[in-house]
Design a protein around this motif. Structure first.
Motif, PDB file in Angstrom:
ATOM      1  N   MET A  85     -65.352 -11.884 -11.299  1.00 42.42           N
ATOM      2  CA  MET A  85     -64.902 -10.570 -11.682  1.00 42.42           C
ATOM      3  C   MET A  85     -64.674 -10.506 -13.194  1.00 42.42           C
ATOM      4  SD  MET A  85     -62.590  -9.504  -8.327  1.00 42.42           S
ATOM      5  CE  MET A  85     -61.561  -8.455  -9.250  1.00 42.42           C
ATOM      6  N   LYS A  86     -64.330 -11.657 -13.790  1.00 46.53           N
ATOM      7  CA  LYS A  86     -64.132 -11.660 -15.236  1.00 46.53           C
ATOM      8  C   LYS A  86     -65.408 -11.282 -15.961  1.00 46.53           C
ATOM      9  CE  LYS A  86     -60.241 -14.454 -16.459  1.00 46.53           C
ATOM     10  NZ  LYS A  86     -59.524 -13.436 -17.186  1.00 46.53           N
ATOM     11  N   LYS A  87     -66.544 -11.661 -15.400  1.00 48.72           N
ATOM     12  CA  LYS A  87     -67.834 -11.368 -16.023  1.00 48.72           C
ATOM     13  C   LYS A  87     -68.024  -9.867 -16.227  1.00 48.72           C
ATOM     14  CE  LYS A  87     -72.775 -11.955 -15.149  1.00 48.72           C
ATOM     15  NZ  LYS A  87     -73.792 -12.531 -14.269  1.00 48.72           N
ATOM     16  N   TYR A  88     -67.496  -9.070 -15.311  1.00 51.84           N
ATOM     17  CA  TYR A  88     -67.721  -7.627 -15.341  1.00 51.84           C
ATOM     18  C   TYR A  88     -66.525  -6.821 -15.867  1.00 51.84           C
ATOM     19  CZ  TYR A  88     -71.668  -8.976 -12.487  1.00 51.84           C
ATOM     20  OH  TYR A  88     -72.814  -9.561 -12.031  1.00 51.84           O
ATOM     21  N   GLU A  89     -65.463  -7.473 -16.313  1.00 59.20           N
ATOM     22  CA  GLU A  89     -64.270  -6.729 -16.708  1.00 59.20           C
ATOM     23  C   GLU A  89     -64.480  -5.836 -17.930  1.00 59.20           C
ATOM     24  OE1 GLU A  89     -61.111  -9.529 -17.250  1.00 59.20           O
ATOM     25  OE2 GLU A  89     -61.956 -10.350 -19.084  1.00 59.20           O
ATOM     26  N   TYR A  90     -65.505  -6.102 -18.728  1.00 55.29           N
ATOM     27  CA  TYR A  90     -65.761  -5.290 -19.918  1.00 55.29           C
ATOM     28  C   TYR A  90     -66.805  -4.200 -19.679  1.00 55.29           C
ATOM     29  CZ  TYR A  90     -63.132  -9.019 -22.069  1.00 55.29           C
ATOM     30  OH  TYR A  90     -62.151  -9.909 -22.376  1.00 55.29           O
ATOM     31  N   ILE A  91     -67.347  -4.154 -18.483  1.00 57.16           N
ATOM     32  CA  ILE A  91     -68.338  -3.128 -18.143  1.00 57.16           C
ATOM     33  C   ILE A  91     -67.605  -1.942 -17.537  1.00 57.16           C
ATOM     34  CG2 ILE A  91     -70.320  -2.567 -16.684  1.00 57.16           C
ATOM     35  CD1 ILE A  91     -71.146  -5.498 -16.871  1.00 57.16           C
ATOM     36  N   LYS A  92     -67.915  -0.756 -18.018  1.00 55.19           N
ATOM     37  CA  LYS A  92     -67.261   0.446 -17.504  1.00 55.19           C
ATOM     38  C   LYS A  92     -67.873   0.802 -16.142  1.00 55.19           C
ATOM     39  CE  LYS A  92     -66.013   5.117 -18.546  1.00 55.19           C
ATOM     40  NZ  LYS A  92     -65.961   6.211 -19.443  1.00 55.19           N
ATOM     41  N   LEU A  93     -67.037   0.787 -15.117  1.00 54.33           N
ATOM     42  CA  LEU A  93     -67.463   1.111 -13.760  1.00 54.33           C
ATOM     43  C   LEU A  93     -66.680   2.313 -13.261  1.00 54.33           C
ATOM     44  CD1 LEU A  93     -67.389  -2.509 -12.293  1.00 54.33           C
ATOM     45  CD2 LEU A  93     -69.399  -1.265 -13.081  1.00 54.33           C
ATOM     46  N   CYS A  94     -67.156   2.903 -12.193  1.00 56.87           N
ATOM     47  CA  CYS A  94     -66.380   3.971 -11.546  1.00 56.87           C
ATOM     48  C   CYS A  94     -65.074   3.370 -11.042  1.00 56.87           C
ATOM     49  CB  CYS A  94     -67.167   4.578 -10.388  1.00 56.87           C
ATOM     50  SG  CYS A  94     -68.642   5.464 -10.919  1.00 56.87           S
ATOM     51  N   SER A  95     -64.088   4.179 -10.843  1.00 59.40           N
ATOM     52  CA  SER A  95     -62.751   3.690 -10.500  1.00 59.40           C
ATOM     53  C   SER A  95     -62.704   2.911  -9.187  1.00 59.40           C
ATOM     54  CB  SER A  95     -61.772   4.862 -10.438  1.00 59.40           C
ATOM     55  OG  SER A  95     -62.171   5.781  -9.445  1.00 59.40           O
ATOM     56  N   ASN A  96     -63.608   3.192  -8.261  1.00 55.61           N
ATOM     57  CA  ASN A  96     -63.554   2.511  -6.962  1.00 55.61           C
ATOM     58  C   ASN A  96     -64.551   1.360  -6.866  1.00 55.61           C
ATOM     59  OD1 ASN A  96     -65.819   4.105  -6.907  1.00 55.61           O
ATOM     60  ND2 ASN A  96     -65.539   4.808  -4.816  1.00 55.61           N
ATOM     61  N   GLU A  97     -65.191   0.983  -7.973  1.00 59.81           N
ATOM     62  CA  GLU A  97     -66.166  -0.109  -7.961  1.00 59.81           C
ATOM     63  C   GLU A  97     -65.565  -1.376  -8.551  1.00 59.81           C
ATOM     64  OE1 GLU A  97     -69.501   1.339 -10.161  1.00 59.81           O
ATOM     65  OE2 GLU A  97     -70.299   2.447  -8.464  1.00 59.81           O
ATOM     66  N   VAL A  98     -65.939  -2.502  -7.968  1.00 63.83           N
ATOM     67  CA  VAL A  98     -65.533  -3.799  -8.487  1.00 63.83           C
ATOM     68  C   VAL A  98     -66.683  -4.424  -9.267  1.00 63.83           C
ATOM     69  CG1 VAL A  98     -64.721  -6.117  -7.863  1.00 63.83           C
ATOM     70  CG2 VAL A  98     -63.941  -4.128  -6.561  1.00 63.83           C
ATOM     71  N   PHE A  99     -67.911  -4.247  -8.754  1.00 62.81           N
ATOM     72  CA  PHE A  99     -69.104  -4.800  -9.383  1.00 62.81           C
ATOM     73  C   PHE A  99     -70.090  -3.675  -9.684  1.00 62.81           C
ATOM     74  CE2 PHE A  99     -67.502  -8.160  -6.526  1.00 62.81           C
ATOM     75  CZ  PHE A  99     -67.221  -9.127  -7.479  1.00 62.81           C
ATOM     76  N   PRO A 100     -70.964  -3.894 -10.645  1.00 68.84           N
ATOM     77  CA  PRO A 100     -71.986  -2.877 -10.914  1.00 68.84           C
ATOM     78  C   PRO A 100     -72.946  -2.765  -9.739  1.00 68.84           C
ATOM     79  CG  PRO A 100     -72.290  -4.811 -12.327  1.00 68.84           C
ATOM     80  CD  PRO A 100     -71.049  -5.032 -11.547  1.00 68.84           C
ATOM     81  N   LYS A 101     -73.529  -1.587  -9.584  1.00 71.29           N
ATOM     82  CA  LYS A 101     -74.479  -1.371  -8.499  1.00 71.29           C
ATOM     83  C   LYS A 101     -75.793  -2.075  -8.810  1.00 71.29           C
ATOM     84  CE  LYS A 101     -72.705   3.010  -6.907  1.00 71.29           C
ATOM     85  NZ  LYS A 101     -72.934   4.424  -6.737  1.00 71.29           N
ATOM     86  N   ILE A 102     -76.430  -2.554  -7.772  1.00 76.70           N
ATOM     87  CA  ILE A 102     -77.751  -3.163  -7.893  1.00 76.70           C
ATOM     88  C   ILE A 102     -78.765  -2.136  -7.427  1.00 76.70           C
ATOM     89  CG2 ILE A 102     -79.254  -5.032  -7.130  1.00 76.70           C
ATOM     90  CD1 ILE A 102     -76.733  -6.693  -6.610  1.00 76.70           C
ATOM     91  N   GLU A 103     -79.805  -1.935  -8.191  1.00 77.79           N
ATOM     92  CA  GLU A 103     -80.846  -0.977  -7.827  1.00 77.79           C
ATOM     93  C   GLU A 103     -81.548  -1.430  -6.553  1.00 77.79           C
ATOM     94  OE1 GLU A 103     -81.495   1.936  -9.301  1.00 77.79           O
ATOM     95  OE2 GLU A 103     -79.861   1.561 -10.695  1.00 77.79           O
ATOM     96  N   LEU A 104     -81.925  -0.460  -5.730  1.00 76.01           N
ATOM     97  CA  LEU A 104     -82.590  -0.747  -4.459  1.00 76.01           C
ATOM     98  C   LEU A 104     -83.881  -1.531  -4.672  1.00 76.01           C
ATOM     99  CD1 LEU A 104     -82.423  -0.385  -1.423  1.00 76.01           C
ATOM    100  CD2 LEU A 104     -83.578   1.793  -1.666  1.00 76.01           C
ATOM    101  N   GLN A 105     -84.648  -1.193  -5.690  1.00 75.30           N
ATOM    102  CA  GLN A 105     -85.894  -1.911  -5.951  1.00 75.30           C
ATOM    103  C   GLN A 105     -85.627  -3.380  -6.271  1.00 75.30           C
ATOM    104  OE1 GLN A 105     -89.057  -0.662  -5.467  1.00 75.30           O
ATOM    105  NE2 GLN A 105     -89.480  -2.843  -5.576  1.00 75.30           N
ATOM    106  N   THR A 106     -84.532  -3.658  -6.973  1.00 70.58           N
ATOM    107  CA  THR A 106     -84.169  -5.042  -7.279  1.00 70.58           C
ATOM    108  C   THR A 106     -83.836  -5.794  -5.995  1.00 70.58           C
ATOM    109  OG1 THR A 106     -83.305  -4.372  -9.430  1.00 70.58           O
ATOM    110  CG2 THR A 106     -82.554  -6.493  -8.579  1.00 70.58           C
TER     111      THR A 106
END
Length: 120
Positions: free
Chosen positions: A1-22
């Motif tokens: 979670m520390k890896k993503y603490e500087y990325i702006k996410l929506c309030s209810n997200e913990v991790f960034p979304k992964i694209e469906l194609q990925t």
């Protein structure tokens, strides 16, 4: 979670979304790695022409295939459709009907084995 603490996410997200194609690309890599490579026949329509080709099964793996497999297997296990609908997010029975019909056909085919057994 520390890896993503500087990325702006929506309030209810913990991790960034992964694209469906990925996700679908990763599923193909995993399928190839684990040798899910038996041939499947694919029919493609180009204009009025139908083209058939054999491809390795892993090439057809997608999140949707996994979803369909999950639904078919849970219904075949006898889990009620309304419960499966809650798990999968289906909002109406109409979307589940093709899976239920398929499960009913499979059950009939399996019961016919019982009907056609030899006397012991």
């Amino acid at each position: 979670m520390k890896k993503y603490e500087y990325i702006k996410l929506c309030s209810n997200e913990v991790f960034p979304k992964i694209e469906l194609q990925t996700i679908n690309n990763v599923l193909k890599v995993i399928g190839k790695k684990y040798r899910i490579d038996s041939d499947v026949r694919v029919v493609i329509q180009k204009g009025s022409e139908l083209l058939e080709q054999n491809v390795a099964k892993y090439e057809k793996l997608t999140s949707h295939v996994g979803r369909k497999t999950f639904i078919s297997n849970t219904l075949a296990m006898g889990i009620p459709a309304d419960i499966v609908m809650k798990w999968t997010g289906h909002s109406d029975y109409k979307a589940m009907k093709p899976y239920i019909d398929l499960t009913d056909k499979t059950k009939k085919a399996e019961m016919s084995k019982f009907d056609n057994r030899k006397n012991y």
